[in-house]
Design a protein around this motif. Sequence first.
Motif, PDB file in Angstrom:
ATOM      1  N   GLN A   1     -32.746  99.874  27.322  1.00 10.89           N
ATOM      2  CA  GLN A   1     -32.600  99.094  28.424  1.00 10.89           C
ATOM      3  C   GLN A   1     -31.236  98.684  28.880  1.00 10.89           C
ATOM      4  OE1 GLN A   1     -35.767  96.248  27.249  1.00 10.89           O
ATOM      5  NE2 GLN A   1     -37.254  97.001  28.804  1.00 10.89           N
ATOM      6  N   LYS A   2     -30.609  97.957  27.822  1.00  9.70           N
ATOM      7  CA  LYS A   2     -29.210  97.831  27.981  1.00  9.70           C
ATOM      8  C   LYS A   2     -28.561  98.956  28.468  1.00  9.70           C
ATOM      9  CE  LYS A   2     -29.626  94.432  24.227  1.00  9.70           C
ATOM     10  NZ  LYS A   2     -29.213  94.173  22.817  1.00  9.70           N
ATOM     11  N   ALA A   3     -28.638 100.169  27.932  1.00 12.03           N
ATOM     12  CA  ALA A   3     -27.793 101.112  28.623  1.00 12.03           C
ATOM     13  C   ALA A   3     -28.400 101.440  29.931  1.00 12.03           C
ATOM     14  CB  ALA A   3     -28.402 102.531  27.651  1.00 12.03           C
ATOM     15  N   GLU A   4     -29.514 101.332  30.357  1.00 15.61           N
ATOM     16  CA  GLU A   4     -29.989 101.488  31.817  1.00 15.61           C
ATOM     17  C   GLU A   4     -29.212 100.429  32.639  1.00 15.61           C
ATOM     18  OE1 GLU A   4     -34.285 101.947  31.731  1.00 15.61           O
ATOM     19  OE2 GLU A   4     -34.377 101.687  33.853  1.00 15.61           O
ATOM     20  N   LEU A   5     -29.121  99.418  32.266  1.00 16.02           N
ATOM     21  CA  LEU A   5     -28.288  98.080  33.073  1.00 16.02           C
ATOM     22  C   LEU A   5     -26.665  98.577  33.205  1.00 16.02           C
ATOM     23  CD1 LEU A   5     -29.546  94.729  31.408  1.00 16.02           C
ATOM     24  CD2 LEU A   5     -30.190  95.792  33.685  1.00 16.02           C
ATOM     25  N   ILE A   6     -26.283  99.082  31.956  1.00 15.90           N
ATOM     26  CA  ILE A   6     -24.948  99.579  31.911  1.00 15.90           C
ATOM     27  C   ILE A   6     -24.954 100.657  33.098  1.00 15.90           C
ATOM     28  CG2 ILE A   6     -23.150 100.664  30.709  1.00 15.90           C
ATOM     29  CD1 ILE A   6     -24.046  98.922  28.291  1.00 15.90           C
ATOM     30  N   ARG A   7     -25.625 101.637  32.956  1.00 19.16           N
ATOM     31  CA  ARG A   7     -25.195 102.979  33.847  1.00 19.16           C
ATOM     32  C   ARG A   7     -25.456 102.324  35.332  1.00 19.16           C
ATOM     33  NH1 ARG A   7     -28.470 106.065  30.946  1.00 19.16           N
ATOM     34  NH2 ARG A   7     -30.360 105.215  31.648  1.00 19.16           N
ATOM     35  N   GLY A   8     -26.704 101.615  35.523  1.00 18.06           N
ATOM     36  CA  GLY A   8     -27.161 101.114  36.797  1.00 18.06           C
ATOM     37  C   GLY A   8     -25.860 100.311  37.627  1.00 18.06           C
ATOM     38  N   VAL A   9     -25.465  99.308  36.929  1.00 23.14           N
ATOM     39  CA  VAL A   9     -24.604  98.666  37.442  1.00 23.14           C
ATOM     40  C   VAL A   9     -23.324  99.427  37.613  1.00 23.14           C
ATOM     41  CG1 VAL A   9     -23.509  97.364  35.454  1.00 23.14           C
ATOM     42  CG2 VAL A   9     -23.823  96.220  37.713  1.00 23.14           C
ATOM     43  N   THR A  10     -22.831 100.286  36.989  1.00 17.80           N
ATOM     44  CA  THR A  10     -21.447 100.789  37.089  1.00 17.80           C
ATOM     45  C   THR A  10     -21.677 101.735  38.286  1.00 17.80           C
ATOM     46  OG1 THR A  10     -21.121 100.932  34.672  1.00 17.80           O
ATOM     47  CG2 THR A  10     -20.161 102.706  35.783  1.00 17.80           C
TER      48      THR A  10
ATOM     49  N   LEU B   1     -23.817 101.496  40.695  1.00 16.77           N
ATOM     50  CA  LEU B   1     -23.769 100.549  41.948  1.00 16.77           C
ATOM     51  C   LEU B   1     -22.438 100.346  42.557  1.00 16.77           C
ATOM     52  CD1 LEU B   1     -25.527  98.779  43.786  1.00 16.77           C
ATOM     53  CD2 LEU B   1     -25.154  96.929  42.206  1.00 16.77           C
TER      54      LEU B   1
ATOM     55  N   PRO C   1     -15.800 104.583  37.617  1.00 19.50           N
ATOM     56  CA  PRO C   1     -16.728 104.176  36.640  1.00 19.50           C
ATOM     57  C   PRO C   1     -15.995 104.262  35.324  1.00 19.50           C
ATOM     58  CG  PRO C   1     -17.316 106.549  37.549  1.00 19.50           C
ATOM     59  CD  PRO C   1     -16.168 105.821  38.490  1.00 19.50           C
TER      60      PRO C   1
ATOM     61  N   THR D   1     -14.786 100.850  34.436  1.00 21.89           N
ATOM     62  CA  THR D   1     -15.818  99.792  34.668  1.00 21.89           C
ATOM     63  C   THR D   1     -16.326  99.227  33.375  1.00 21.89           C
ATOM     64  OG1 THR D   1     -16.334 100.332  36.936  1.00 21.89           O
ATOM     65  CG2 THR D   1     -17.948  98.916  35.814  1.00 21.89           C
TER      66      THR D   1
ATOM     67  N   VAL E   1     -18.913  96.523  31.271  1.00 23.56           N
ATOM     68  CA  VAL E   1     -20.118  95.881  31.332  1.00 23.56           C
ATOM     69  C   VAL E   1     -20.274  95.148  30.174  1.00 23.56           C
ATOM     70  CG1 VAL E   1     -22.357  95.645  32.123  1.00 23.56           C
ATOM     71  CG2 VAL E   1     -20.900  97.707  33.033  1.00 23.56           C
TER      72      VAL E   1
ATOM     73  N   LEU F   1     -31.820  95.879  40.378  1.00 23.71           N
ATOM     74  CA  LEU F   1     -31.641  96.428  38.773  1.00 23.71           C
ATOM     75  C   LEU F   1     -32.334  95.639  37.689  1.00 23.71           C
ATOM     76  CD1 LEU F   1     -30.174  98.833  37.123  1.00 23.71           C
ATOM     77  CD2 LEU F   1     -28.423  97.442  37.233  1.00 23.71           C
TER      78      LEU F   1
ATOM     79  N   THR G   1     -35.386  97.092  35.366  1.00 21.60           N
ATOM     80  CA  THR G   1     -35.100  97.596  34.155  1.00 21.60           C
ATOM     81  C   THR G   1     -35.953  96.466  33.150  1.00 21.60           C
ATOM     82  OG1 THR G   1     -32.910  98.266  34.794  1.00 21.60           O
ATOM     83  CG2 THR G   1     -33.472  97.937  32.453  1.00 21.60           C
TER      84      THR G   1
ATOM     85  N   ASP H   1     -24.192  97.480  21.468  1.00 23.36           N
ATOM     86  CA  ASP H   1     -24.981  98.073  22.313  1.00 23.36           C
ATOM     87  C   ASP H   1     -25.042  97.064  23.732  1.00 23.36           C
ATOM     88  OD1 ASP H   1     -26.671  95.687  21.381  1.00 23.36           O
ATOM     89  OD2 ASP H   1     -28.553  97.033  21.446  1.00 23.36           O
TER      90      ASP H   1
ATOM     91  N   GLY I   1     -20.582  97.865  27.530  1.00 20.32           N
ATOM     92  CA  GLY I   1     -20.519  99.189  28.344  1.00 20.32           C
ATOM     93  C   GLY I   1     -19.383  99.694  28.857  1.00 20.32           C
TER      94      GLY I   1
ATOM     95  N   GLY J   1     -17.367 103.064  31.100  1.00 24.09           N
ATOM     96  CA  GLY J   1     -17.514 104.542  31.570  1.00 24.09           C
ATOM     97  C   GLY J   1     -19.143 104.836  31.941  1.00 24.09           C
ATOM     98  N   GLY J   2     -19.923 103.775  32.049  1.00 21.45           N
ATOM     99  CA  GLY J   2     -21.398 103.792  32.662  1.00 21.45           C
ATOM    100  C   GLY J   2     -22.327 104.109  31.287  1.00 21.45           C
TER     101      GLY J   2
ATOM    102  N   PRO K   1     -23.018 102.834  26.909  1.00 21.15           N
ATOM    103  CA  PRO K   1     -22.677 102.083  25.636  1.00 21.15           C
ATOM    104  C   PRO K   1     -21.389 102.325  25.010  1.00 21.15           C
ATOM    105  CG  PRO K   1     -25.032 102.557  25.674  1.00 21.15           C
ATOM    106  CD  PRO K   1     -24.524 103.379  26.649  1.00 21.15           C
TER     107      PRO K   1
END
Lengths: 67, 67, 67, 67, 67, 67
Positions: free
Chosen positions: B17-26, B28, B37, B40, B42, C28, C32, D50, D53, D55-56, D58
């Motif tokens: 879930q944390k990886a998903e937040l990182i990916r999603g906000v980057t 966005l 990216p 960026t 996070v 997000l 998530t 974890d 983040g 580069g999008g 972790p």
Amino acid sequence: MPYVNIRITREGATSEQKAELIRGVTRLLQDTLGKNPETTVVVIDEVEMDCWGIGGMPVAEFRQRGS
Amino acid sequence: MPYVNIRITREGATSEQKAELIRGVTRLLQDTLGKNPETTVVVIDEVEMDCWGIGGMPVAEFRQRGS
Amino acid sequence: MPYVNIRITREGATSEQKAELIRGVTRLLQDTLGKNPETTVVVIDEVEMDCWGIGGMPVAEFRQRGS
Amino acid sequence: MPYVNIRITREGATSEQKAELIRGVTRLLQDTLGKNPETTVVVIDEVEMDCWGIGGMPVAEFRQRGS
Amino acid sequence: MPYVNIRITREGATSEQKAELIRGVTRLLQDTLGKNPETTVVVIDEVEMDCWGIGGMPVAEFRQRGS
Amino acid sequence: MPYVNIRITREGATSEQKAELIRGVTRLLQDTLGKNPETTVVVIDEVEMDCWGIGGMPVAEFRQRGS
């Protein structure tokens, strides 16, 4: 709608003391600026002693020095 | 080159879930403002429940109150 | 109940773009982690170019260097 | 009177290294801007891998990718 | 030795009101946790209205909606 | 990969001085912890004098008091 972040050294603050901080600072913002308590967010960070510095040294050393 | 700090209560968010937040906000920030990216950053902070206040009280109490 | 702080360089982001960031990151967190959007707070900080450093230098210089 | 917040991934920084960071950044602010070291506060946050983040993704994944 | 960061929307808080916040939160930390007021630092950030989001939208829109 | 936030009162720091802070703190993190300077981010916040409190009062008053 304020956001308040209180950062203190980790030295055994109890849940009751934290609740008192939350209540007190929320009320202060309401009394001083008329801020809505319902949307006031307060976050308390407890920081390990060796991660807190003042006067160019860790806080434990700073206190021993008698400052 | 943005820096994003996401602060949530500690309630069992998984590494996925944390990886998903990182990916999603980057993504966005890239889609909305064209931010690179690659640079960026996070940072997610998980905050103990008794350290998070809203409505002048700890969040657990706030939720029980039915708000 | 999350708090999100987005820090970007001040380079002309419009109110519409900021609103898009607010909407996007709130969604997000809902998608998530199931976070309640009503109490999600997002604060965007626009930072002057000469106050942002990366790679050991101000960001303007870093970009010119072709990184 | 500055406040400095240093955020790093939690990867075994020792108390000695933290003390060196505190001393170094306090001196830097004194040398560069004439800031009084006695009231300079430095807080170091160690963030779980974890939760960081770049580069999008972790940071562990980012490093493996060879960036 | 605490550090407190108060973030509010920029809506005309006066220097007197800010001084009242500084005094009040410093006293609260002394009364609740016995923190030394001499080394308590308080920083107030005033954030532009279009940079503050709640409920997935800019705060001005959120207020109009009657929440 | 560190993130450093330096907060100072707004009292005329020049772009050259800010660049020196960025260079110095990035090097400090490389020398002390082996952190990669390429991905070290430094953000300097200049805070209005009446928004900075210490000793329970605005910083200007604190300085006059001779502390």
